[in-house]
Design a protein around this motif. Structure first.
Motif, PDB file in Angstrom:
ATOM      1  N   ASP A  19       0.854  -1.188   0.000  1.00 48.19           N
ATOM      2  CA  ASP A  19       0.000   0.000   0.000  1.00 48.19           C
ATOM      3  C   ASP A  19       0.887   1.233   0.000  1.00 48.19           C
ATOM      4  OD1 ASP A  19      -0.430   1.632   2.801  1.00 48.19           O
ATOM      5  OD2 ASP A  19       0.321  -0.401   3.140  1.00 48.19           O
ATOM      6  N   GLY A  20       0.278   2.393  -0.095  1.00 46.00           N
ATOM      7  CA  GLY A  20       1.037   3.617  -0.303  1.00 46.00           C
ATOM      8  C   GLY A  20       1.410   4.380   0.946  1.00 46.00           C
ATOM      9  N   TYR A  31       0.968  10.355   0.636  1.00 42.09           N
ATOM     10  CA  TYR A  31       1.000   9.091  -0.114  1.00 42.09           C
ATOM     11  C   TYR A  31       2.426   8.902  -0.636  1.00 42.09           C
ATOM     12  CZ  TYR A  31      -0.441   6.022  -4.071  1.00 42.09           C
ATOM     13  OH  TYR A  31      -0.587   5.008  -4.996  1.00 42.09           O
ATOM     14  N   PRO A  33       4.173   7.219  -2.955  1.00 47.11           N
ATOM     15  CA  PRO A  33       4.593   7.435  -4.346  1.00 47.11           C
ATOM     16  C   PRO A  33       4.685   8.910  -4.721  1.00 47.11           C
ATOM     17  CG  PRO A  33       3.088   5.590  -4.245  1.00 47.11           C
ATOM     18  CD  PRO A  33       3.095   6.206  -2.877  1.00 47.11           C
ATOM     19  N   CYS A  95       6.408   2.063  -2.575  1.00 51.69           N
ATOM     20  CA  CYS A  95       5.309   1.633  -1.712  1.00 51.69           C
ATOM     21  C   CYS A  95       5.821   0.799  -0.535  1.00 51.69           C
ATOM     22  CB  CYS A  95       4.295   0.826  -2.519  1.00 51.69           C
ATOM     23  SG  CYS A  95       3.364   1.801  -3.727  1.00 51.69           S
TER      24      CYS A  95
END
Length: 257
Positions: A19-20, A31, A33, A95
């Motif tokens: 997940d981010g 987030y 990324p 991530c």
């Protein structure tokens, strides 16, 4: 996440064990990324009434957050979001890997502890190499809602092995800091930070081991405050500028867990 896995099973689509964030954060620019250079567009926001907002371009992740925060408030503070696609190399490098497995492992540890009569929070600490900050009850809650955020403080009074001690938790949708607290003339005085974001600070129900969200904080609830280390990607200098304590206006640098 459970809904995603169920739906993916229905349509026969695989789910990546990533997940981010590796934890919950309240804003889109947090987030991972995006922190590490992925574009914040295209992005789409929608609510249950069929209202849709599509973003084809924006100048920064923070701009995306600001625009969609206002739109989400207009939608009644409930909406779903789809962010831009990631390339495989971005998934691997930007991530948090194996985050679903981590959540599953935690849940299994709690269930096994209950089956053998073990305190659930002890299983959490052992499973994640965490640390108990205090065991006690909620003595006071100060909460406001502003700009789409639930923010404030919760004061925990120590019991049993922590009798006579107090810890204040700072939250903005999620807990972002834990600090020692003393009393002077009957009033709490907040002292040194014990743990800060991006490391995880979790309030657990003392009896069930289930997490207590900020919306559920209430006077008298018996709780255990547990700290756990965040993923290394969240603790680089680049990431700390966005998810560290000063990003939440806490007047302290990141304290290594």
């Amino acid at each position: 996440m459970c809904i995603i896995r169920v739906y993916a099973n229905v349509i026969g689509c695989p789910v990546l064990d990533v997940d981010g964030m590796g934890r919950a954060f309240p804003e889109l620019q947090m987030y991972l990324p995006m922190i590490y250079g992925s574009l914040p567009y295209p992005t789409c926001l929608a609510d249950h009434k069929g209202n849709v907002v599509a973003i084809s371009h924006c100048d920064s992740p923070k701009s995306l957050e600001d625009v969609l925060r206002l739109e989400t408030i207009r939608m009644g503070c409930s909406a779903g979001i789809a962010l831009g696609c990631l390339q495989p190399k971005d998934v691997m490098s930007k991530c948090v890997l194996l985050s679903i497995s981590r959540a599953w492992s935690l849940g299994r540890a709690i269930l096994r502890a209950k089956n053998v009569g073990k305190a659930p929070h002890e299983a959490v600490v052992e499973n994640q190499n965490g640390r108990v900050l205090i065991t006690g009850k909620i003595l006071d809650v100060s909460r406001t809602t502003e700009g789409g955020f639930s923010q404030g403080y919760v004061l925990v009074e120590g019991l049993d092995d922590f009798a006579g001690k107090h810890v204040t938790l700072v939250f903005q949708n999620e807990i972002i800091g834990a600090m020692k607290t003393t009393f002077n003339g009957g009033k709490p005085v907040r002292g040194d930070m014990l743990v800060t974001t991006p490391d995880l600070i979790t309030l657990l129900d003392a009896d069930t081991g289930y997490p207590v969200t900020t919306e559920e904080f209430q006077y008298g609830l018996r709780v255990v405050v547990v700290a756990m280390a965040a993923d290394a990607k969240l603790k680089t200098e680049q990431a700390l500028r966005v998810v560290g304590p000063r990003a939440f206006r806490l007047q302290t640098d990141y304290i290594q867990f």
